[in-house]
Design a protein around this motif. Structure first.
Motif, PDB file in Angstrom:
ATOM      1  N   VAL A 169      50.248  33.281  52.171  1.00 17.44           N
ATOM      2  CA  VAL A 169      49.445  32.546  51.210  1.00 17.44           C
ATOM      3  C   VAL A 169      49.634  31.045  51.401  1.00 17.44           C
ATOM      4  CG1 VAL A 169      51.218  32.583  49.411  1.00 17.44           C
ATOM      5  CG2 VAL A 169      48.833  32.383  48.757  1.00 17.44           C
ATOM      6  N   SER A 170      48.578  30.325  51.153  1.00 19.99           N
ATOM      7  CA  SER A 170      48.659  28.870  51.074  1.00 19.99           C
ATOM      8  C   SER A 170      47.901  28.459  49.814  1.00 19.99           C
ATOM      9  CB  SER A 170      48.025  28.207  52.310  1.00 19.99           C
ATOM     10  OG  SER A 170      46.629  28.437  52.339  1.00 19.99           O
ATOM     11  N   THR A 171      48.228  27.276  49.318  1.00 20.41           N
ATOM     12  CA  THR A 171      47.486  26.753  48.175  1.00 20.41           C
ATOM     13  C   THR A 171      46.914  25.391  48.539  1.00 20.41           C
ATOM     14  OG1 THR A 171      49.436  25.732  47.183  1.00 20.41           O
ATOM     15  CG2 THR A 171      48.890  27.950  46.449  1.00 20.41           C
ATOM     16  N   THR A 172      45.738  25.145  48.042  1.00 18.92           N
ATOM     17  CA  THR A 172      45.078  23.850  48.234  1.00 18.92           C
ATOM     18  C   THR A 172      44.583  23.384  46.879  1.00 18.92           C
ATOM     19  OG1 THR A 172      44.392  24.397  50.487  1.00 18.92           O
ATOM     20  CG2 THR A 172      43.160  22.653  49.369  1.00 18.92           C
ATOM     21  N   GLU A 173      44.906  22.145  46.535  1.00 20.26           N
ATOM     22  CA  GLU A 173      44.412  21.564  45.290  1.00 20.26           C
ATOM     23  C   GLU A 173      43.634  20.303  45.611  1.00 20.26           C
ATOM     24  OE1 GLU A 173      46.159  19.610  41.238  1.00 20.26           O
ATOM     25  OE2 GLU A 173      46.774  21.657  41.730  1.00 20.26           O
ATOM     26  N   VAL A 174      42.443  20.202  45.029  1.00 19.72           N
ATOM     27  CA  VAL A 174      41.595  19.026  45.165  1.00 19.72           C
ATOM     28  C   VAL A 174      41.456  18.431  43.771  1.00 19.72           C
ATOM     29  CG1 VAL A 174      39.335  18.150  45.853  1.00 19.72           C
ATOM     30  CG2 VAL A 174      40.324  20.134  47.048  1.00 19.72           C
ATOM     31  N   ASN A 175      41.913  17.187  43.616  1.00 25.24           N
ATOM     32  CA  ASN A 175      41.927  16.542  42.310  1.00 25.24           C
ATOM     33  C   ASN A 175      41.046  15.293  42.368  1.00 25.24           C
ATOM     34  OD1 ASN A 175      42.555  15.637  39.769  1.00 25.24           O
ATOM     35  ND2 ASN A 175      44.670  15.119  40.241  1.00 25.24           N
ATOM     36  N   PHE A 176      40.048  15.243  41.501  1.00 23.24           N
ATOM     37  CA  PHE A 176      39.200  14.049  41.430  1.00 23.24           C
ATOM     38  C   PHE A 176      39.900  12.993  40.595  1.00 23.24           C
ATOM     39  CE2 PHE A 176      35.680  11.730  39.191  1.00 23.24           C
ATOM     40  CZ  PHE A 176      35.330  10.933  40.274  1.00 23.24           C
ATOM     41  N   ASN A 177      40.188  11.845  41.222  1.00 19.27           N
ATOM     42  CA  ASN A 177      40.807  10.721  40.536  1.00 19.27           C
ATOM     43  C   ASN A 177      39.695   9.712  40.234  1.00 19.27           C
ATOM     44  OD1 ASN A 177      42.061   8.216  39.973  1.00 19.27           O
ATOM     45  ND2 ASN A 177      43.910   8.847  41.057  1.00 19.27           N
ATOM     46  N   ALA A 178      39.178   9.759  39.012  1.00 21.74           N
ATOM     47  CA  ALA A 178      38.039   8.914  38.627  1.00 21.74           C
ATOM     48  C   ALA A 178      38.408   7.431  38.662  1.00 21.74           C
ATOM     49  CB  ALA A 178      37.543   9.310  37.240  1.00 21.74           C
ATOM     50  N   LYS A 179      39.641   7.100  38.293  1.00 25.05           N
ATOM     51  CA  LYS A 179      40.068   5.700  38.273  1.00 25.05           C
ATOM     52  C   LYS A 179      40.043   5.091  39.680  1.00 25.05           C
ATOM     53  CE  LYS A 179      43.970   2.756  37.185  1.00 25.05           C
ATOM     54  NZ  LYS A 179      45.341   2.740  37.617  1.00 25.05           N
ATOM     55  N   ASP A 180      40.613   5.823  40.660  1.00 25.67           N
ATOM     56  CA  ASP A 180      40.663   5.319  42.033  1.00 25.67           C
ATOM     57  C   ASP A 180      39.453   5.711  42.864  1.00 25.67           C
ATOM     58  OD1 ASP A 180      43.116   4.191  41.462  1.00 25.67           O
ATOM     59  OD2 ASP A 180      44.259   5.887  42.270  1.00 25.67           O
ATOM     60  N   LYS A 181      38.562   6.524  42.280  1.00 26.16           N
ATOM     61  CA  LYS A 181      37.358   7.010  42.971  1.00 26.16           C
ATOM     62  C   LYS A 181      37.721   7.717  44.275  1.00 26.16           C
ATOM     63  CE  LYS A 181      34.509   3.649  40.741  1.00 26.16           C
ATOM     64  NZ  LYS A 181      33.960   2.355  40.735  1.00 26.16           N
ATOM     65  N   THR A 182      38.659   8.664  44.149  1.00 25.94           N
ATOM     66  CA  THR A 182      39.110   9.422  45.313  1.00 25.94           C
ATOM     67  C   THR A 182      39.220  10.904  44.974  1.00 25.94           C
ATOM     68  OG1 THR A 182      41.437   9.124  44.736  1.00 25.94           O
ATOM     69  CG2 THR A 182      40.488   7.509  46.257  1.00 25.94           C
ATOM     70  N   LEU A 183      39.217  11.719  46.017  1.00 26.57           N
ATOM     71  CA  LEU A 183      39.634  13.106  45.921  1.00 26.57           C
ATOM     72  C   LEU A 183      41.022  13.160  46.537  1.00 26.57           C
ATOM     73  CD1 LEU A 183      36.459  15.097  47.066  1.00 26.57           C
ATOM     74  CD2 LEU A 183      37.323  14.825  44.737  1.00 26.57           C
ATOM     75  N   GLU A 184      41.989  13.593  45.765  1.00 19.67           N
ATOM     76  CA  GLU A 184      43.360  13.721  46.247  1.00 19.67           C
ATOM     77  C   GLU A 184      43.582  15.193  46.569  1.00 19.67           C
ATOM     78  OE1 GLU A 184      44.997  10.155  43.345  1.00 19.67           O
ATOM     79  OE2 GLU A 184      45.194  12.247  42.706  1.00 19.67           O
ATOM     80  N   VAL A 185      43.953  15.465  47.808  1.00 20.06           N
ATOM     81  CA  VAL A 185      44.059  16.837  48.284  1.00 20.06           C
ATOM     82  C   VAL A 185      45.510  17.120  48.665  1.00 20.06           C
ATOM     83  CG1 VAL A 185      43.228  18.511  49.979  1.00 20.06           C
ATOM     84  CG2 VAL A 185      41.702  16.672  49.186  1.00 20.06           C
ATOM     85  N   SER A 186      46.017  18.242  48.187  1.00 23.16           N
ATOM     86  CA  SER A 186      47.358  18.670  48.604  1.00 23.16           C
ATOM     87  C   SER A 186      47.291  20.136  49.010  1.00 23.16           C
ATOM     88  CB  SER A 186      48.380  18.457  47.491  1.00 23.16           C
ATOM     89  OG  SER A 186      48.057  19.231  46.356  1.00 23.16           O
TER      90      SER A 186
END
Length: 168
Positions: free
Chosen positions: A28-45
């Motif tokens: 198994v692997s996990t991927t999280e995509v988080n929208f950072n509205a303040k920095d206008k980025t998608l943060e992916v881990s």
């Protein structure tokens, strides 16, 4: 939804309870995509079992791998970046976006990899195309989370499936 939360809890526990050098029955692997509205980025881990990850990097790129060796950090960064950028793609609002590799770190028996997408002003949908470790295991499971503010959308993707779209 309760069942998915239970599965996610079990998978999180699996990452924490695998002992070094022990084969684990779960791929198994996990991927999280988080929208950072303040920095206008998608943060992916991404979180991947280190032993599996090292094995596929060594097999694909035909070189010695040791993600925890500080002397090999530069070489490992190149392999991790090359692998992740070819096995994880995103679309934001229906358009392909370029992932930028930030780095990785070892956390117990797992490797956490960080990526970013810049200049995302608003998000209505995120499509994740995830084939991490599909070239290693035919029972691979990918847990994907997409987060926008307080809204979190999650799913599990079982090999050979590879796509998940979260609409907001």
């Amino acid at each position: 939804m309760c069942r998915l939360k239970y599965i996610l809890l079990l998978l999180s526990c699996a990452f924490l309870t695998v002992k070094a050098g022990t084969k684990h029955p779960l791929h198994v692997s996990t991927t999280e995509v988080n929208f950072n509205a303040k920095d206008k980025t998608l943060e992916v881990s991404c979180r991947i079992f280190s032993d599996d990850f090292e094995a596929i990097l060594a097999r694909l790129y035909k070189q010695k791998t040791d993600l925890s060796n500080p002397n090999m950090k530069t070489a490992m960064d190149e392999l991790v970046k090359k692998y992740l950028l070819s096995h994880l793609q995103l679309k934001a609002n229906g358009k392909a976006v370029a992932l930028s590799y930030v780095g990785f770190e070892i956390d117990h028996e797992a490797t956490n990899i960080y990526l970013e997408v810049e200049k995302i002003t608003a998000i209505k949908s995120v499509e994740v195309n995830d084939t991490i470790l599909y070239d290693m295991f035919d029972d691979q499971m990918s847990i994907v989370h997409v987060v926008k503010g307080q809204v979190r959308k999650s799913t599990k993707i079982l090999y050979p499936e590879k796509r998940f779209t979260a609409n907001f």
